[in-house]
Design a protein around this motif. Structure first.
Motif, PDB file in Angstrom:
ATOM      1  N   UNK A  82       0.816  -1.216   0.000  1.00  0.00           N
ATOM      2  CA  UNK A  82       0.000   0.000   0.000  1.00  0.00           C
ATOM      3  C   UNK A  82       0.849   1.265   0.000  1.00  0.00           C
ATOM      4  N   UNK A  83       1.998   1.235   0.658  1.00  0.00           N
ATOM      5  CA  UNK A  83       2.891   2.404   0.627  1.00  0.00           C
ATOM      6  C   UNK A  83       3.395   2.661  -0.783  1.00  0.00           C
ATOM      7  N   UNK A  84       3.463   1.631  -1.574  1.00  0.00           N
ATOM      8  CA  UNK A  84       3.886   1.769  -2.967  1.00  0.00           C
ATOM      9  C   UNK A  84       2.685   2.000  -3.885  1.00  0.00           C
ATOM     10  N   UNK A  85       1.540   2.290  -3.265  1.00  0.00           N
ATOM     11  CA  UNK A  85       0.290   2.566  -3.992  1.00  0.00           C
ATOM     12  C   UNK A  85      -0.141   1.416  -4.884  1.00  0.00           C
ATOM     13  N   UNK A  86       0.125   0.210  -4.428  1.00  0.00           N
ATOM     14  CA  UNK A  86      -0.334  -0.948  -5.173  1.00  0.00           C
ATOM     15  C   UNK A  86      -1.561  -1.506  -4.460  1.00  0.00           C
ATOM     16  N   UNK A  87      -2.724  -1.365  -5.063  1.00  0.00           N
ATOM     17  CA  UNK A  87      -3.963  -1.792  -4.396  1.00  0.00           C
ATOM     18  C   UNK A  87      -4.109  -3.311  -4.397  1.00  0.00           C
ATOM     19  N   UNK A  88      -3.847  -3.899  -3.253  1.00  0.00           N
ATOM     20  CA  UNK A  88      -3.984  -5.336  -3.098  1.00  0.00           C
ATOM     21  C   UNK A  88      -4.661  -5.588  -1.756  1.00  0.00           C
ATOM     22  N   UNK A  89      -5.533  -6.570  -1.721  1.00  0.00           N
ATOM     23  CA  UNK A  89      -6.262  -6.838  -0.471  1.00  0.00           C
ATOM     24  C   UNK A  89      -5.416  -7.693   0.462  1.00  0.00           C
ATOM     25  N   UNK A  90      -5.765  -7.646   1.740  1.00  0.00           N
ATOM     26  CA  UNK A  90      -5.096  -8.507   2.723  1.00  0.00           C
ATOM     27  C   UNK A  90      -5.265  -9.976   2.347  1.00  0.00           C
ATOM     28  N   UNK A  91      -6.460 -10.332   1.906  1.00  0.00           N
ATOM     29  CA  UNK A  91      -6.729 -11.724   1.535  1.00  0.00           C
ATOM     30  C   UNK A  91      -5.795 -12.169   0.408  1.00  0.00           C
ATOM     31  N   UNK A  92      -5.556 -11.301  -0.563  1.00  0.00           N
ATOM     32  CA  UNK A  92      -4.649 -11.641  -1.661  1.00  0.00           C
ATOM     33  C   UNK A  92      -3.230 -11.818  -1.151  1.00  0.00           C
ATOM     34  N   UNK A  93      -2.809 -10.970  -0.206  1.00  0.00           N
ATOM     35  CA  UNK A  93      -1.470 -11.101   0.373  1.00  0.00           C
ATOM     36  C   UNK A  93      -1.354 -12.446   1.094  1.00  0.00           C
ATOM     37  N   UNK A  94      -2.310 -12.761   1.959  1.00  0.00           N
ATOM     38  CA  UNK A  94      -2.271 -14.019   2.702  1.00  0.00           C
ATOM     39  C   UNK A  94      -2.314 -15.225   1.765  1.00  0.00           C
ATOM     40  N   UNK A  95      -3.224 -15.204   0.794  1.00  0.00           N
ATOM     41  CA  UNK A  95      -3.351 -16.326  -0.134  1.00  0.00           C
ATOM     42  C   UNK A  95      -2.102 -16.489  -0.997  1.00  0.00           C
ATOM     43  N   UNK A  96      -1.530 -15.390  -1.436  1.00  0.00           N
ATOM     44  CA  UNK A  96      -0.322 -15.459  -2.263  1.00  0.00           C
ATOM     45  C   UNK A  96       0.854 -15.969  -1.448  1.00  0.00           C
ATOM     46  N   UNK A  97       0.959 -15.550  -0.201  1.00  0.00           N
ATOM     47  CA  UNK A  97       2.035 -16.081   0.650  1.00  0.00           C
ATOM     48  C   UNK A  97       1.925 -17.599   0.774  1.00  0.00           C
ATOM     49  N   UNK A  98       0.720 -18.110   0.914  1.00  0.00           N
ATOM     50  CA  UNK A  98       0.528 -19.560   1.000  1.00  0.00           C
ATOM     51  C   UNK A  98       1.011 -20.243  -0.276  1.00  0.00           C
ATOM     52  N   UNK A  99       0.684 -19.668  -1.424  1.00  0.00           N
ATOM     53  CA  UNK A  99       1.115 -20.225  -2.705  1.00  0.00           C
ATOM     54  C   UNK A  99       2.640 -20.183  -2.808  1.00  0.00           C
ATOM     55  N   UNK A 100       3.238 -19.072  -2.392  1.00  0.00           N
ATOM     56  CA  UNK A 100       4.696 -18.925  -2.468  1.00  0.00           C
ATOM     57  C   UNK A 100       5.408 -19.913  -1.544  1.00  0.00           C
ATOM     58  N   UNK A 101       4.816 -20.184  -0.391  1.00  0.00           N
ATOM     59  CA  UNK A 101       5.388 -21.178   0.524  1.00  0.00           C
ATOM     60  C   UNK A 101       5.288 -22.567  -0.110  1.00  0.00           C
TER      61      UNK A 101
END
Length: 157
Positions: free
Chosen positions: A54-73
Motif C-alpha cells: 500500500x505504501x507503494x500505492x499498489x492496491x492489493x487486499x489482505x486476503x490476496x497477500x495471505x493467499x499469495x504467501x501460501x502459494x509462495x510457501x
C-alpha cells in the motif's frame, strides 16, 4: 543487481509454472507480491507485506497477500517461520530461492530477527543424519534472547 534480477526471473518462472499446473489465475497482484518479497532482505509478516504494497500505492487486499504467501510457501519460493514473540506465535516469512541454510536469533524484547550461518551446523546435520540413518532435507534452529547492542527496546509489534 544482475544476480537479484536473475533470481527474480527464476522465481517468476517457478510461480508461473505452479499456477499453471494448479489451474490458478496468473494475476498481476500475485507477481507484484512476489516482486515485493524478493526486493526485501528481512523477515516479515503478512501485515508488513500488505503495508509495503500500500505504501507503494499498489492496491492489493489482505486476503490476496495471505493467499499469495501460501502459494509462495507451497512452491518453495518463500519460507515460513513460527517465531514465538513474547508468548505469542506469529508467522514470519523470508524469500528462500537461492538462500543457503541458516539459523536465527530472535530478540524477545524488540522482535528483531538476525540470521547467522555456521559451518558446524551443516556438520551436525550431516552427522546426526548418518548416525540416525535419516535423510535430513532441512533444519530449523532458533535462539531466543535479547539484544545486547544498546539498540534493543524499539518494540515493533
Amino acid at each position: 543487481m544482475q544476480e537479484s534480477n536473475l533470481l527474480l526471473a527464476t522465481a517468476r518462472a517457478k510461480l508461473e509454472e505452479m499456477l499453471l499446473a494448479r489451474g490458478l489465475r496468473r494475476s498481476s497482484e500475485r507477481f507484484a507480491i512476489l516482486e515485493e518479497v524478493y526486493s526485501r532482505n528481512d523477515h516479515f509478516d503478512a501485515e508488513d507485506l500488505y503495508q509495503a504494497m500500500h505504501q507503494k500505492s499498489y492496491p492489493v487486499s489482505r486476503a490476496t497477500v495471505y493467499n499469495t504467501l501460501e502459494v509462495l510457501v507451497e512452491c518453495g519460493l518463500v519460507s515460513r517461520h513460527q517465531f514465538g514473540d513474547n508468548d505469542k506465535v506469529r508467522s514470519r516469512y523470508e524469500k528462500s530461492l537461492g538462500r543457503q541454510q541458516h539459523a536465527h536469533l530472535v530478540c524477545t524484547v524488540c522482535h528483531r530477527v538476525t540470521e547467522f550461518c555456521d559451518p558446524r551446523l551443516h556438520l551436525i546435520k550431516t552427522n546426526v543424519g548418518q548416525s540416525m540413518q535419516f535423510q535430513v532435507d532441512s533444519h530449523s534452529l532458533v535462539f531466543y534472547g535479547h539484544c545486547t547492542d544498546g539498540d534493543c527496546g524499539n518494540v515493533n509489534e
